[in-house]
Scaffold this active site. Structure first.
Site, PDB file in Angstrom:
ATOM      1  N   TYR A  64       0.585  -1.569  -0.242  1.00 53.54           N
ATOM      2  CA  TYR A  64       0.088  -0.114   0.014  1.00 53.54           C
ATOM      3  C   TYR A  64       1.099   1.485  -0.021  1.00 53.54           C
ATOM      4  O   TYR A  64       1.971   0.992   0.920  1.00 53.54           O
ATOM      5  CB  TYR A  64      -0.966   0.398   1.140  1.00 53.54           C
ATOM      6  CG  TYR A  64      -2.501  -0.299   0.707  1.00 53.54           C
ATOM      7  CD1 TYR A  64      -2.955   0.664  -0.136  1.00 53.54           C
ATOM      8  CD2 TYR A  64      -2.788  -1.476   1.074  1.00 53.54           C
ATOM      9  CE1 TYR A  64      -4.322   0.346  -0.529  1.00 53.54           C
ATOM     10  CE2 TYR A  64      -4.406  -1.361   0.889  1.00 53.54           C
ATOM     11  CZ  TYR A  64      -4.828  -0.733   0.108  1.00 53.54           C
ATOM     12  OH  TYR A  64      -6.199  -0.852  -0.265  1.00 53.54           O
ATOM     13  N   GLU A  66      -0.997   5.035  -0.734  1.00 52.66           N
ATOM     14  CA  GLU A  66      -1.597   5.805  -0.282  1.00 52.66           C
ATOM     15  C   GLU A  66      -0.404   6.814  -0.100  1.00 52.66           C
ATOM     16  O   GLU A  66      -0.197   7.394   0.758  1.00 52.66           O
ATOM     17  CB  GLU A  66      -2.344   5.847   0.562  1.00 52.66           C
ATOM     18  CG  GLU A  66      -3.873   5.107  -0.049  1.00 52.66           C
ATOM     19  CD  GLU A  66      -5.018   4.943   0.265  1.00 52.66           C
ATOM     20  OE1 GLU A  66      -5.404   6.217   1.206  1.00 52.66           O
ATOM     21  OE2 GLU A  66      -5.720   4.205   0.475  1.00 52.66           O
ATOM     22  N   ASP A 241      -6.869  15.936 -23.208  1.00 56.67           N
ATOM     23  CA  ASP A 241      -6.323  14.207 -23.228  1.00 56.67           C
ATOM     24  C   ASP A 241      -5.956  13.448 -24.431  1.00 56.67           C
ATOM     25  O   ASP A 241      -6.025  13.742 -25.760  1.00 56.67           O
ATOM     26  CB  ASP A 241      -8.081  13.859 -23.014  1.00 56.67           C
ATOM     27  CG  ASP A 241      -8.348  12.006 -23.176  1.00 56.67           C
ATOM     28  OD1 ASP A 241      -6.933  11.552 -22.940  1.00 56.67           O
ATOM     29  OD2 ASP A 241      -8.697  11.806 -22.341  1.00 56.67           O
ATOM     30  N   THR A 270      -3.581   7.592 -21.374  1.00 56.07           N
ATOM     31  CA  THR A 270      -3.235   6.762 -21.158  1.00 56.07           C
ATOM     32  C   THR A 270      -1.598   6.215 -21.250  1.00 56.07           C
ATOM     33  O   THR A 270      -0.681   7.269 -21.907  1.00 56.07           O
ATOM     34  CB  THR A 270      -4.007   4.999 -21.371  1.00 56.07           C
ATOM     35  OG1 THR A 270      -3.574   5.520 -22.905  1.00 56.07           O
ATOM     36  CG2 THR A 270      -5.166   6.036 -21.328  1.00 56.07           C
ATOM     37  N   LYS A 273      -1.583   2.755 -24.872  1.00 58.73           N
ATOM     38  CA  LYS A 273      -1.315   3.346 -25.727  1.00 58.73           C
ATOM     39  C   LYS A 273      -0.544   3.365 -27.223  1.00 58.73           C
ATOM     40  O   LYS A 273       0.043   2.015 -27.072  1.00 58.73           O
ATOM     41  CB  LYS A 273      -2.480   3.860 -26.690  1.00 58.73           C
ATOM     42  CG  LYS A 273      -4.591   3.971 -25.916  1.00 58.73           C
ATOM     43  CD  LYS A 273      -5.442   4.736 -26.099  1.00 58.73           C
ATOM     44  CE  LYS A 273      -6.787   4.320 -25.438  1.00 58.73           C
ATOM     45  NZ  LYS A 273      -6.559   4.806 -24.198  1.00 58.73           N
ATOM     46  N   ARG A 279      -0.606  -1.165 -19.279  1.00 59.49           N
ATOM     47  CA  ARG A 279      -2.297  -0.164 -18.600  1.00 59.49           C
ATOM     48  C   ARG A 279      -2.046   0.098 -17.913  1.00 59.49           C
ATOM     49  O   ARG A 279      -2.172  -0.303 -16.154  1.00 59.49           O
ATOM     50  CB  ARG A 279      -3.098  -1.645 -18.736  1.00 59.49           C
ATOM     51  CG  ARG A 279      -4.035  -1.351 -18.729  1.00 59.49           C
ATOM     52  CD  ARG A 279      -5.582  -2.589 -18.565  1.00 59.49           C
ATOM     53  NE  ARG A 279      -5.324  -3.167 -20.461  1.00 59.49           N
ATOM     54  CZ  ARG A 279      -5.511  -2.421 -21.878  1.00 59.49           C
ATOM     55  NH1 ARG A 279      -6.321  -1.789 -21.515  1.00 59.49           N
ATOM     56  NH2 ARG A 279      -5.470  -2.472 -22.679  1.00 59.49           N
TER      57      ARG A 279
END
Ligand code: DSN
Length: 478
Positions: A64, A66, A241, A270, A273, A279
């Site tokens: 974890y 965060e 974007d 992203t 692509k 991903r």
């Protein structure tokens, strides 16, 4: 590194998985076979490198983390800090960005982080300011009410879905369409191109808080300098974007007015692509938005995925190598060759061609809907996806378009000659497919007829076309 290392790594991994759940190991192996055998023309897909894939399969997944680098809500994050900082550094250097945030799990997540950052930066609200400095306990009921009303009544102007915009740019099937009062700009019906004067007019009338540039199905370059001028003229924050074309920006195919990074206040993308990473998503921004962007987790994101950030660092390092620029240029050369091959055979293309990685075929020219064309092509070993065309009479489900793109096939090494052969295979299938009818005799938007023998023949030809360009040539799972 020996070529054997990749085979050994993946074989060993599958052996370990097989000992627990053999069906998962089988599915992973089958996916490689399917990807190797199909002509993948989905514009948003690619093949990440073995190093990128392997960086994801390890114990970073167990941690974890965060918060952000050096400021975590969990102890023991020193190694996560290392990979997150590396990924951010590679991203800043690659794109010339002031700040990079590499935690978003997807493009939608990256856009949510950006929306939050812009709202927090731009909306004048004493209650929001209190919340920002964590005096949350001092907020009264009236503060909360004001905060919700102020944040929830902001305006966004983005590209319309049927002109190639994306769901997350304020459309109702996505939360952005429920958060924002949205208006969209389309394209010129005659040319299919963005009409910047119309965008300026819409911005003047609507006065958005956020002007969004970027697309998922527009086959042309966008002039981000002009969009920034429009945003400035109405006091809007300019967000781009670049999920689809990030690889073309990284590879310096899109420079100057066509590179969004120097022009936008905030850029999302992203990583999987045309950028060819794992991903995931990412946000780049100007320094004044950095603090808000870094609040992405836990403001709108779940815990970061350290294993994916490790893979982002690897893929971004790859994209900084000189051969990535060559790859990016070949994506566009291939896309243009594919477009020319289709046009020469009589296909109708939105905007009449392409100057990026994608081509949008208007399959109404073949008497088909997008859905019929997509299935007929799939029967023939050609993987594409249906997509709306501007002013599409068949809506977003059936559509009238087929969107194709070249990032994946370019990674395999196919070139312009193979793109012409691909155009021939696609045109043959689309010409031979006929629209079907419903039981009551009315035209169906889904049913179609295609001679199975022809579909098989094309599928074999597609496989033959791919044979000289093996996918992951160094990996042998047998
Ligand atoms: N699903 C991506 C695409 O195919 O364009 C964008 O969300």
């Amino acid at each position: 590194m020996s070529r054997n290392a990749e085979s050994t790594a993946f074989r060993s991994a599958l052996e370990v998985i097989r000992a627990v759940e053999p069906r998962v190991a089988d599915a992973i192996g089958a996916e490689l076979t399917d990807q190797r055998e199909s002509l993948k023309l989905i514009a948003s897909e690619n093949y990440a490198s073995p190093a990128t894939l392997l960086a994801m399969g390890n114990w970073f997944s167990d941690k974890y983390a965060e918060g952000t680098v050096g400021r975590r809500f969990y102890a023991g994050c020193q190694n996560v800090d290392t990979v997150e900082a590396l990924a951010a550094e590679h991203a800043r250097e690659l794109f010339g960005a002031a700040h990079a945030y590499v935690q978003p799990h997807s493009g939608i997540d990256a856009n949510l982080v950006a929306f939050w950052a812009v709202l927090a930066d731009r909306v004048e609200s004493p209650a929001l300011k209190k919340a920002q400095v964590r005096q949350v306990n001092d907020l009264t009921e009236a503060d909360w009410f004001a905060l919700r009303r102020e944040l929830g009544n902001q305006r966004m102007l983005g590209m319309s879905l049927d002109a190639g915009g994306h769901l997350t740019h304020g459309f109702r099937p996505n939360i952005s369409g429920k958060m924002f009062d949205q208006r969209s700009y389309g394209t010129d019906p005659a040319t299919g191109l963005i009409d910047y004067d119309r965008v300026a007019e819409a911005a003047r009338e609507f006065k958005p808080l956020i002007l969004v540039g970027g697309y998922s199905a527009y086959p042309r370059k966008v002039n981000f300098r002009i969009l920034r001028e429009i945003a400035d003229s109405v006091g809007a924050t300019f967000m781009v974007d670049m999920a689809h074309f990030a690889g073309l920006v990284a590879g310096k195919v899109f420079t100057g007015d066509f590179d969004p990074v120097p022009h936008a206040h905030i850029v999302t993308t992203t990583t999987h692509k045309s950028l060819r990473g794992p991903r995931g998503g990412m946000v780049l921004c100007q320094p004044e938005l950095a603090d808000q962007v870094d609040r992405g987790c836990p403001m709108v994101l779940g815990g970061p995925l350290p294993h994916v950030m490790a893979a982002k660092a690897v893929a971004l390092a790859e994209a900084r190598r000189p051969d990535f620029a060559d790859y990016a240029q070949r994506i566009v050369d291939n896309s243009q060759a594919l477009a020319e091959g289709l046009l020469r055979r009589g296909a109708k293309l939105v905007t009449g061609g392409t100057d990026n990685h994608l081509v949008l075929i208007d399959v109404s020219g073949y008497g088909l809907t997008g859905r019929q064309a997509e299935q007929a092509l799939l029967d023939s070993g050609i993987v594409t996806n249906r997509n709306s065309v501007p002013q599409d009479p068949n809506g977003a489900w059936y559509t009238s378009g087929i969107r194709i793109g070249t990032p994946a096939l370019t990674t395999r090494g196919l070139g312009t000659a193979e793109m012409d052969q691909t155009a021939e295979l696609m045109h043959t299938v689309l010409t031979a497919t006929t629209a079907g009818a419903n039981a009551d005799g009315t035209p169906s938007k889904a049913k179609y007829a295609l001679d199975p023998a022809l579909a098989d023949k094309i599928a074999r030809q597609a496989t033959d076309l791919l044979t000289p360009f093996p996918l992951y040539p160094a990996i042998d799972l047998a």
